[in-house]
Design a protein around this motif. Structure first.
Motif, PDB file in Angstrom:
ATOM      1  N   GLN A 166      -4.929   0.118  -7.615  1.00 50.12           N
ATOM      2  CA  GLN A 166      -5.538  -0.091  -6.299  1.00 50.12           C
ATOM      3  C   GLN A 166      -6.666  -1.113  -6.391  1.00 50.12           C
ATOM      4  N   GLU A 167      -7.489  -0.981  -7.400  1.00 50.29           N
ATOM      5  CA  GLU A 167      -8.605  -1.910  -7.597  1.00 50.29           C
ATOM      6  C   GLU A 167      -8.090  -3.345  -7.785  1.00 50.29           C
ATOM      7  N   ASP A 202      -2.579   5.786 -13.407  1.00 50.55           N
ATOM      8  CA  ASP A 202      -3.516   4.665 -13.283  1.00 50.55           C
ATOM      9  C   ASP A 202      -3.605   4.115 -11.857  1.00 50.55           C
ATOM     10  N   LYS A 203      -3.456   4.984 -10.881  1.00 42.10           N
ATOM     11  CA  LYS A 203      -3.491   4.550  -9.482  1.00 42.10           C
ATOM     12  C   LYS A 203      -4.791   3.823  -9.144  1.00 42.10           C
ATOM     13  N   HIS A 204      -5.909   4.323  -9.637  1.00 39.96           N
ATOM     14  CA  HIS A 204      -7.201   3.711  -9.336  1.00 39.96           C
ATOM     15  C   HIS A 204      -7.248   2.262  -9.828  1.00 39.96           C
ATOM     16  N   LYS A 205      -6.765   2.022 -11.044  1.00 39.48           N
ATOM     17  CA  LYS A 205      -6.763   0.664 -11.602  1.00 39.48           C
ATOM     18  C   LYS A 205      -5.854  -0.270 -10.801  1.00 39.48           C
ATOM     19  N   TRP A 219       1.136   7.677  -9.434  1.00 41.52           N
ATOM     20  CA  TRP A 219       0.303   8.757  -9.957  1.00 41.52           C
ATOM     21  C   TRP A 219      -0.382   8.371 -11.261  1.00 41.52           C
ATOM     22  N   GLN A 241       0.832  -1.206   0.000  1.00 43.51           N
ATOM     23  CA  GLN A 241       0.000   0.000   0.000  1.00 43.51           C
ATOM     24  C   GLN A 241       0.863   1.251   0.000  1.00 43.51           C
ATOM     25  N   ASP A 272      -6.806  -4.637  -4.419  1.00 35.56           N
ATOM     26  CA  ASP A 272      -7.931  -4.873  -3.509  1.00 35.56           C
ATOM     27  C   ASP A 272      -8.696  -6.146  -3.868  1.00 35.56           C
ATOM     28  N   LYS A 273      -8.805  -6.439  -5.149  1.00 34.34           N
ATOM     29  CA  LYS A 273      -9.582  -7.595  -5.613  1.00 34.34           C
ATOM     30  C   LYS A 273      -8.749  -8.877  -5.701  1.00 34.34           C
ATOM     31  N   ASP A 298       0.244   4.020  -2.872  1.00 33.29           N
ATOM     32  CA  ASP A 298      -0.110   5.403  -2.526  1.00 33.29           C
ATOM     33  C   ASP A 298       0.761   6.417  -3.268  1.00 33.29           C
TER      34      ASP A 298
END
Length: 94
Positions: A83-84, A78-81, A76, A69, A87-88, A73
């Motif tokens: 993280q997803e 595609d951080k969302h992709k 910068w 993590q 998480d999955k 963090d």
């Protein structure tokens, strides 16, 4: 490994390959390789092993989510992709 340092307020990212003795991880890396032209994407060190097993006699433990993590963090692009995905696909297994 992708590391960063900050000099005079400017962040610098550099890539390294850390070589460990798998039987003695607690001793740290045996050597660290780096070069200004070495360039690779964010990687998982666990993809290089055919299987993972715990050694009940070795107290060395790095919490997976805490370990990754921190780097997620700092991403910068595609951080969302990323993280997803973690998480999955990664974190639920630890």
């Amino acid at each position: 490994m992708i590391n960063e340092d900050e000099v005079n307020g400017v962040k610098n990212f550099f890539r390294e390959v850390w070589i460990f003795d798998a039987a003695n991880l607690k001793d740290g890396p045996k050597t660290v390789l780096s070069h200004q032209e070495l360039n690779f994407a964010f990687t998982l060190h666990s993809v290089w092993t055919p299987s993972l097993e715990t050694n009940p006699e070795d107290p060395y433990l790095v919490p997976v989510k805490e370990d990754y993590q921190y780097m997620i963090d700092k991403i910068w692009l595609d951080k969302h992709k990323i993280q997803e995905f973690f998480d999955k696909e990664i974190f639920p297994h630890f």
